[in-house]
Design an enzyme around this catalytic site. Structure first.
Site: not given
Lengths: 331, 331
Positions: A57, A219
């Site tokens: 991320h 995700h």
């Protein structure tokens, strides 16, 4: 899979090494266990902010370590929570006598491992408080979470609570401010493509050539629904409506508008989405007084964006404006 | 083609509108003809820096408009040079009596249109000097250029020359410094995927599933050669060797190392490339004293990176460190 990597098993270590080398005046990397800390020690008895979560991320969270934001960040393996011993080591390193605020995105693995680390640290006499971020309005429960997920709003919590810690607020106050930001921020995302995790080697899910996933998780986990790709203005209106309804945003209120790129989206498209959202808010009488546009909470190479709206008050605004000196956010 | 856009013909206008809205304290957009200027007027008789080129490389150039960098930027259509009347309007707006330095990437269309605009402005008594950037070591001539292309090194030229203008250097000095930066910077890129121009709707070229294009241009034009995808460290070594050979870099010299993402590359991969390049330079006795990592000169959604190395001296270093306040670069 095409990636600029060496052995997929070395992605985390090598990218953290590169990050620490590139920003050596701001951060340092620690190994066995792995975490990233601010190079310059905090003034004694300042509250230290620590965050962490699965890698993939970036710049979250390591890119937000530095003056006015995080004291330390704990990167787990790709899309995998960091371990309790990693988190505990970061708590110990970060604490300078003022206690620690752990900023945790609401994912089951993160919540569990942070809880265990908090117990370990507290047993050693470190005062650690946890603030859960759960800004995603898309879904109530999902593959990875009970309750709402924590997504891009995390950046705003970390910036504003970090500024409160830097001005000398005590532990209770920093916790209260972080919770106040979380209570006033809502987010929702959309994916145009999946992402590919290096050790998996294949896209995390399949989307048709003309399909988008509304309410995507960071995700790649499912969101609200799949639909046909439509115009940016239409998609933006859908995301924004879900957010502003949930926030019960009223005419005359001031907000921070945050358009976050998922990693593979051209900058020009982020601004097209920003334009659409800003116009809709303005038409509703909402004042966009602060903004943030860029890749801050990504999902590797995913194409897509998330929209976040934070209802501002004077204190939050001045904490947002306060100086920050990190790799990814600096003013 | 999957893009977060409305009508492909509106991409430029809408993204510039969004950009100007999001950064309204720094920039303003002008229409008919289109250019972006700094909101705050320059102090009288300061040298004004103006740059421009085809869109699709964001944040270049609009993201670099602001204190300490560009006074104005002129975005052409996607991958298409801005027109002379656009550039001329930006020159007129930017000039505050100190003259204008036009920073032009060496592409045939840009060079021609900037030349015509310079003639128009000079006829109106504005003193405009042009600095050509041609930092790409990959190819000598290409589809789009006679001579070397101007690529990511442009950001370094604009930052350092902009700082010279901001400290009050006169027109000749700012030109000399910009040319000095260009003479000391070299770049080379690699693509793992093509990009898709909105109004074209299909990828700009085809690459096999296991192929990369070494020496790619920022419009996806061909580079030196295609080869099989290899490890990041191997690819980085190839790019770096071409750069350092051309620069004739010697042990003991100080450099700025810049890893630029092409738009669709995960941040973690940029740092893996940075790590490899920094280690190779260090092994050669070269001191990496400054660094920049991120998406600064992109090719829409292309996956790939470019590497740039700038040989530093004390003046360039202090100009690099000088404050800058733009949408994309700020310290």
């Amino acid at each position: 899979m095409k990636k600029l990597i060496n052995d997929p098993r070395d992605v985390l270590r090598e990218s953290v090494e590169g990050f620490a080398l590139a920003h050596s005046s701001i951060v340092e990397a620690h190994w066995d266990p792995t975490f990233i800390s601010q190079r310059r020690p905090l003034p004694h008895s300042t509250v230290a902010l620590v965050s962490g979560g699965g890698s993939g991320h970036e710049p979250l969270h390591g890119g937000f370590v530095g003056d006015g934001m995080l004291a330390a960040a704990v990167p787990g393996a790709m899309f995998t929570s960091p371990t309790p011993d990693q988190i505990d080591a970061a708590f110990h390193h970060a604490d300078v006598g003022g206690g620690v605020v752990a900023i945790v995105k609401n994912y089951t693995g993160d919540v569990m491992n942070f809880e265990m680390a908090v117990e370990l640290a507290q047993a050693d006499g470190i005062d650690v408080r946890t603030v859960l971020v759960n800004d995603d309005v898309a879904v109530e429960d999902s593959t990875w979470t009970a309750g709402r997920r924590g997504v891009a709003g995390t950046v705003l919590v970390e910036k504003i609570a970090g500024a409160a810690a830097a001005r000398g607020d005590d532990l209770e106050t920093v916790v209260r401010i972080a919770e106040h930001v979380n209570a006033n921020v809502r987010s929702m995302g959309v994916a145009l493509s999946a992402c590919t995790v290096p050790h998996a080697g294949v896209p995390s899910f399949d989307l048709g050539d003309d399909e988008i996933e509304l309410g995507i998780g960071i995700h790649g986990e499912p969101g609200r629904r799949r639909e046909k790709l439509s115009e940016a203005d239409t998609i933006t209106a859908t995301l924004l409506e879900a957010i502003t309804d949930d926030l019960a945003l009223a005419s005359g209120e001031q907000v921070l508008l945050f358009v976050n790129g998922m990693g593979g989206t051209p900058t020009s498209e982020l601004y097209i989405v920003y334009r659409a959202a800003a116009e809709l808010l303005s038409r509703a009488g909402v004042v966009v007084s602060r903004s943030l546009v860029g890749n801050y909470v990504t999902s590797l190479d995913m194409q897509g964006v998330s929209l976040s709206v934070l209802r501002l008050d004077d204190d939050m605004t001045s904490l947002w404006d306060a100086p920050v000196h990190t790799a990814a956010l600096r003013w």
